[in-house]
Design a protein around this motif. Structure first.
Motif, PDB file in Angstrom:
ATOM      1  N   VAL A 108      44.953 -59.167 -27.596  1.00  0.00           N
ATOM      2  CA  VAL A 108      45.817 -58.400 -26.686  1.00  0.00           C
ATOM      3  C   VAL A 108      45.016 -57.266 -26.039  1.00  0.00           C
ATOM      4  N   ALA A 109      44.219 -56.564 -26.834  1.00  0.00           N
ATOM      5  CA  ALA A 109      43.401 -55.468 -26.300  1.00  0.00           C
ATOM      6  C   ALA A 109      42.387 -55.992 -25.289  1.00  0.00           C
ATOM      7  N   LEU A 110      41.805 -57.138 -25.573  1.00  0.00           N
ATOM      8  CA  LEU A 110      40.854 -57.755 -24.652  1.00  0.00           C
ATOM      9  C   LEU A 110      41.531 -58.109 -23.331  1.00  0.00           C
ATOM     10  N   LEU A 111      42.699 -58.725 -23.413  1.00  0.00           N
ATOM     11  CA  LEU A 111      43.455 -59.059 -22.200  1.00  0.00           C
ATOM     12  C   LEU A 111      43.795 -57.798 -21.402  1.00  0.00           C
ATOM     13  N   ASP A 112      44.253 -56.769 -22.089  1.00  0.00           N
ATOM     14  CA  ASP A 112      44.590 -55.519 -21.411  1.00  0.00           C
ATOM     15  C   ASP A 112      43.365 -54.918 -20.727  1.00  0.00           C
ATOM     16  N   ALA A 113      42.222 -54.980 -21.397  1.00  0.00           N
ATOM     17  CA  ALA A 113      40.990 -54.430 -20.830  1.00  0.00           C
ATOM     18  C   ALA A 113      40.534 -55.212 -19.603  1.00  0.00           C
ATOM     19  N   ARG A 114      40.913 -56.463 -19.533  1.00  0.00           N
ATOM     20  CA  ARG A 114      40.533 -57.315 -18.399  1.00  0.00           C
ATOM     21  C   ARG A 114      41.637 -57.408 -17.341  1.00  0.00           C
ATOM     22  N   PRO A 119      40.058 -66.101 -17.833  1.00  0.00           N
ATOM     23  CA  PRO A 119      39.908 -67.538 -18.077  1.00  0.00           C
ATOM     24  C   PRO A 119      39.810 -67.816 -19.580  1.00  0.00           C
ATOM     25  N   ILE A 120      40.388 -68.922 -19.987  1.00  0.00           N
ATOM     26  CA  ILE A 120      40.332 -69.320 -21.405  1.00  0.00           C
ATOM     27  C   ILE A 120      38.880 -69.393 -21.873  1.00  0.00           C
ATOM     28  N   LYS A 121      37.976 -69.865 -21.008  1.00  0.00           N
ATOM     29  CA  LYS A 121      36.561 -69.940 -21.395  1.00  0.00           C
ATOM     30  C   LYS A 121      36.032 -68.581 -21.841  1.00  0.00           C
ATOM     31  N   ASP A 122      36.438 -67.512 -21.163  1.00  0.00           N
ATOM     32  CA  ASP A 122      35.990 -66.168 -21.532  1.00  0.00           C
ATOM     33  C   ASP A 122      36.603 -65.725 -22.866  1.00  0.00           C
ATOM     34  N   VAL A 123      37.825 -66.146 -23.103  1.00  0.00           N
ATOM     35  CA  VAL A 123      38.470 -65.820 -24.379  1.00  0.00           C
ATOM     36  C   VAL A 123      37.739 -66.547 -25.513  1.00  0.00           C
ATOM     37  N   VAL A 124      37.388 -67.800 -25.272  1.00  0.00           N
ATOM     38  CA  VAL A 124      36.626 -68.577 -26.264  1.00  0.00           C
ATOM     39  C   VAL A 124      35.313 -67.865 -26.560  1.00  0.00           C
ATOM     40  N   ARG A 125      34.613 -67.411 -25.529  1.00  0.00           N
ATOM     41  CA  ARG A 125      33.334 -66.710 -25.725  1.00  0.00           C
ATOM     42  C   ARG A 125      33.509 -65.455 -26.582  1.00  0.00           C
ATOM     43  N   ALA A 126      34.635 -64.796 -26.431  1.00  0.00           N
ATOM     44  CA  ALA A 126      34.875 -63.559 -27.184  1.00  0.00           C
ATOM     45  C   ALA A 126      35.098 -63.820 -28.670  1.00  0.00           C
ATOM     46  N   PHE A 127      35.579 -65.023 -29.015  1.00  0.00           N
ATOM     47  CA  PHE A 127      35.954 -65.288 -30.407  1.00  0.00           C
ATOM     48  C   PHE A 127      35.161 -66.419 -31.072  1.00  0.00           C
ATOM     49  N   TYR A 128      34.242 -67.043 -30.372  1.00  0.00           N
ATOM     50  CA  TYR A 128      33.600 -68.244 -30.917  1.00  0.00           C
ATOM     51  C   TYR A 128      32.826 -68.009 -32.202  1.00  0.00           C
ATOM     52  N   THR A 129      32.338 -66.792 -32.435  1.00  0.00           N
ATOM     53  CA  THR A 129      31.592 -66.546 -33.672  1.00  0.00           C
ATOM     54  C   THR A 129      32.516 -66.296 -34.865  1.00  0.00           C
ATOM     55  N   ARG A 152      48.250 -70.309 -18.307  1.00  0.00           N
ATOM     56  CA  ARG A 152      48.586 -70.798 -16.968  1.00  0.00           C
ATOM     57  C   ARG A 152      47.385 -71.536 -16.419  1.00  0.00           C
ATOM     58  N   VAL A 153      47.669 -72.479 -15.533  1.00  0.00           N
ATOM     59  CA  VAL A 153      46.600 -73.206 -14.852  1.00  0.00           C
ATOM     60  C   VAL A 153      46.658 -72.813 -13.385  1.00  0.00           C
ATOM     61  N   SER A 154      45.510 -72.434 -12.852  1.00  0.00           N
ATOM     62  CA  SER A 154      45.419 -72.048 -11.444  1.00  0.00           C
ATOM     63  C   SER A 154      44.073 -72.521 -10.901  1.00  0.00           C
ATOM     64  N   GLY A 155      44.129 -73.270  -9.822  1.00  0.00           N
ATOM     65  CA  GLY A 155      42.888 -73.764  -9.224  1.00  0.00           C
ATOM     66  C   GLY A 155      42.081 -74.633 -10.160  1.00  0.00           C
ATOM     67  N   LYS A 158      42.099 -72.954 -16.557  1.00  0.00           N
ATOM     68  CA  LYS A 158      43.124 -72.493 -17.480  1.00  0.00           C
ATOM     69  C   LYS A 158      42.890 -71.012 -17.773  1.00  0.00           C
ATOM     70  N   PHE A 159      43.979 -70.218 -17.722  1.00  0.00           N
ATOM     71  CA  PHE A 159      43.905 -68.781 -17.940  1.00  0.00           C
ATOM     72  C   PHE A 159      44.833 -68.361 -19.072  1.00  0.00           C
ATOM     73  N   LEU A 160      44.451 -67.280 -19.734  1.00  0.00           N
ATOM     74  CA  LEU A 160      45.340 -66.594 -20.666  1.00  0.00           C
ATOM     75  C   LEU A 160      45.828 -65.361 -19.918  1.00  0.00           C
ATOM     76  N   VAL A 161      47.148 -65.202 -19.839  1.00  0.00           N
ATOM     77  CA  VAL A 161      47.747 -64.146 -19.045  1.00  0.00           C
ATOM     78  C   VAL A 161      48.628 -63.302 -19.963  1.00  0.00           C
ATOM     79  N   ARG A 162      48.495 -62.006 -19.861  1.00  0.00           N
ATOM     80  CA  ARG A 162      49.274 -61.061 -20.665  1.00  0.00           C
ATOM     81  C   ARG A 162      50.739 -61.136 -20.244  1.00  0.00           C
ATOM     82  N   ALA A 163      51.611 -61.317 -21.200  1.00  0.00           N
ATOM     83  CA  ALA A 163      53.044 -61.276 -20.950  1.00  0.00           C
ATOM     84  C   ALA A 163      53.464 -59.816 -20.917  1.00  0.00           C
TER      85      ALA A 163
END
Length: 166
Positions: A108-114, A119-129, A152-155, A158-163
């Protein structure tokens, strides 16, 4: 009055006014618990109905130096418990019973900071370790179930979007 206070603290059972007993019985029979929810929140809700409301109402009465629980005590107890209930799910998650729980607030903090979307890929990069593929999927599901985020999917991405903020 110190004599009134000392009377309250004697070991005697609390009682209910007849109106309070009728109010509680009516309220109790109207409670419905969705047993498909997380077992820990279901357990809390079951205890709320059977125990927590009565204990908090009893504290209200004793705090007012009375040995008798009134409708007002029960209403206050229900109001207090209803106000904290929306946060119970998060509190239970963060209590450590779920290995993924510590990552919920981090995500949640990561999403808020961004700016609330990434993109889901960026979220994966943040947690892959820290999380494997299945755990990451579980984290995304938890974020959605708790109402913190949605996918959500756009273009074609796939994105993770803060509710809405909890």
């Amino acid at each position: 009055n110190s004599s009134a206070a000392s009377d309250v603290y004697k070991r005697q059972p609390l009682t209910f006014t007849q109106e309070a007993a009728d109010f509680y019985n009516d309220w109790y029979t109207k409670q419905e618990i969705d047993t498909t929810q997380d077992y820990r929140i279901v357990g809390y809700l079951e205890r709320k109905v059977k125990t927590h409301v009565l204990k908090v109402a009893g504290l209200m009465a004793v705090g007012d130096l009375r040995r008798e629980i009134t409708v007002v005590d029960l209403e206050r107890a229900i109001h207090i418990l209803d106000r904290i209930e929306p946060r119970m799910r998060t509190a239970i998650l963060l209590s450590g019973a779920n290995r993924i729980a510590p990552y919920v607030q981090k995500a949640v903090a990561l999403l808020d900071a961004r700016g609330g979307e990434m993109p889901i890929k960026d979220v994966v990069r943040a947690f892959y370790t820290e999380l494997n593929k299945d755990q990451f999927k579980e984290l995304i599901e938890l974020l959605e179930d708790l109402g913190y985020a949605e996918t959500r999917v756009s273009g074609g991405k796939k994105f993770l979007v803060r509710a809405s903020k909890q």
